[in-house]
Design an enzyme around this catalytic site. Structure first.
Site, PDB file in Angstrom:
ATOM      1  N   LYS A 163      -9.299  20.697 -44.934  1.00 28.75           N
ATOM      2  CA  LYS A 163      -7.862  20.670 -45.127  1.00 28.75           C
ATOM      3  C   LYS A 163      -7.262  21.892 -44.445  1.00 28.75           C
ATOM      4  O   LYS A 163      -7.657  23.033 -44.719  1.00 28.75           O
ATOM      5  CB  LYS A 163      -7.523  20.686 -46.618  1.00 28.75           C
ATOM      6  N   ASP A 191      -8.083  17.544 -41.401  1.00 27.52           N
ATOM      7  CA  ASP A 191      -6.917  16.860 -41.947  1.00 27.52           C
ATOM      8  C   ASP A 191      -5.768  17.865 -42.073  1.00 27.52           C
ATOM      9  O   ASP A 191      -5.836  18.802 -42.861  1.00 27.52           O
ATOM     10  CB  ASP A 191      -7.248  16.266 -43.318  1.00 27.52           C
ATOM     11  N   GLU A 218      -6.685  14.418 -38.228  1.00 22.01           N
ATOM     12  CA  GLU A 218      -5.931  13.487 -39.068  1.00 22.01           C
ATOM     13  C   GLU A 218      -4.514  13.987 -39.343  1.00 22.01           C
ATOM     14  O   GLU A 218      -4.311  15.134 -39.738  1.00 22.01           O
ATOM     15  CB  GLU A 218      -6.675  13.298 -40.396  1.00 22.01           C
ATOM     16  N   ASP A 243      -2.668   8.881 -41.322  1.00 21.02           N
ATOM     17  CA  ASP A 243      -2.804   8.733 -42.779  1.00 21.02           C
ATOM     18  C   ASP A 243      -1.441   8.515 -43.411  1.00 21.02           C
ATOM     19  O   ASP A 243      -1.020   7.381 -43.640  1.00 21.02           O
ATOM     20  CB  ASP A 243      -3.501   9.953 -43.370  1.00 21.02           C
ATOM     21  N   LYS A 267      -5.286   3.954 -47.927  1.00 24.47           N
ATOM     22  CA  LYS A 267      -5.384   4.428 -49.309  1.00 24.47           C
ATOM     23  C   LYS A 267      -4.719   3.407 -50.225  1.00 24.47           C
ATOM     24  O   LYS A 267      -3.587   2.996 -49.980  1.00 24.47           O
ATOM     25  CB  LYS A 267      -4.728   5.800 -49.472  1.00 24.47           C
TER      26      LYS A 267
END
Length: 370
Positions: A163, A191, A218, A243, A267
């Site tokens: 992250k 990400d 991402e 995403d 998701k």
């Protein structure tokens, strides 16, 4: 079989340590659990993990929508009729995908249990035997992230998801530190969670990261800037995953038309549950775009639902569903064979719910009956 009762629980799941992404730091994970009962006596569970920054929902708004808008209208419906149930929910309220996901997941769980089959048998059968699990590194200093990365590699993990999404140059240092620490044989996915904002910042970062052998990058830009994703993808040697910019069919249609991403992260909380997720996977497969199923850091319930979708679809080639591994206390018993996940053949979602822990973690609840 008809739905006769839906009980709604608001919970705070405790974490081993804070979960930090570009836009927020979580000391615990808020979640809504639904318990669906049918006239045959079968019980199914679903989960909604909302995110104000992604779907525009909060714990409180999701609870209210379930209590007053969605759950009352599902009483008397058959949980088998998924197309009808989603059409009904969509006619009642626009959006609120995590609220709809909770009811969708509960329907699949209860139908699977009533038929004595796993959920993946309801959506195409099992394709994958196992998936490797990726450890997710929260944003921290380069030293802390690289040290944690090496610890997880020593435990058997072969892939890491970093992250990032703060200052571009600081993020580059984080990524370089982790790559230097774990070596070239470990897969690293990055990400950004929209944190680099635009294509200019992202392209600046990518130029400095070419030597880091990343699996993919991402969602570097704000969610609604599909054109920026197109520009980045056209100029990047690193595969690009979308995403937050892909929540449902309209976005997927635009991504396919513009060739805006190499991969998409599906998701259940963004798209409305298992049923819509399978539609998105089918669209991606027709366009030749690989998929990942990710999560909003869900418990065993939401994570199991995501795994059932993943195991049933060839086009889904990676998963990021590690919420239960981050919780110091969970209400379900989803089992990980770290660094792999292998589903059982138990009916429904295949997990057992500890009602004692559910009661302990519940902040407030409400029962909806016919």
């Amino acid at each position: 079989m008809k739905i006769t009762e839906i009980e709604i629980f608001a919970l705070h799941f405790p974490l081993y340590e804070p979960f930090v992404v570009s836009y927020c730091s979580y000391d615990y994970m808020p979640s809504i659990i639904v318990k669906m009962t049918t006239d045959t006596g079968h019980i199914g569970y679903g989960e909604a993990v909302s995110d104000e920054h992604v779907t525009g929902e909060s714990l409180e708004s999701t609870f209210a929508v379930l209590q007053h808008t969605l759950a009352p209208k599902l009483i008397g419906e058959s949980p088998r009729n998924m197309e009808r149930i989603h059409e009904l929910m969509d006619s009642l309220i626009l959006g609120v995908p995590s609220a709809k996901a909770a009811l969708d997941i509960a329907c699949y769980d209860v139908v699977g249990k009533s038929l004595g089959v796993p959920v993946y048998d309801l959506i195409g059968g099992r394709y994958h035997d196992e998936f490797p699990i990726t450890h997710v590194l929260s944003i921290a200093s380069p030293e802390k992230m690289s040290t944690e990365a090496l610890e997880k590699v020593s435990e058997g993990y072969r892939s890491l998801k970093m992250k990032v999404g703060t200052n571009v140059m600081e993020d580059v240092k984080r990524i370089e530190a982790v790559r230097a620490k774990v070596g070239e044989d470990i897969a690293i996915r990055v990400d950004v969670n929209q944190g680099w904002k635009n294509s200019a910042n992202t392209l600046q970062a990518l130029k400095k990261l070419e030597h880091c052998s990343l699996d993919w990058l991402e969602q570097p830009v704000v969610a609604n800037d599909i054109d920026a994703m197109v520009e980045i993808k056209s100029k990047s040697s690193i595969p690009i995953m979308i995403d937050e910019g892909m929540c449902g069919v309209p976005q997927m249609r635009e991504i396919i038309a513009k060739r805006a991403a190499d991969k998409v992260n599906i998701k259940l909380m963004k798209c409305g549950g298992i049923y819509p997720a399978t539609k998105l996977a089918n669209m991606a497969e027709m366009a030749g775009i690989e998929c990942q199923v990710g999560s909003m850091v869900e418990s065993s319930i939401g994570s199991a639902a995501g795994f059932h979708v993943s195991f049933s679809k060839k086009i889904i080639t990676s998963v990021e569903l590690t919420g239960p591994l981050k919780f110091s206390k969970d209400i379900g018993n989803l089992h990980y064979d770290v660094p792999f996940i292998r589903l059982t053949e138990k009916p429904g979602l295949g997990i057992d719910i500890d009602e004692t822990v559910l009661k302990e973690l519940t902040i407030y609840s409400e029962k909806v009956i016919g």
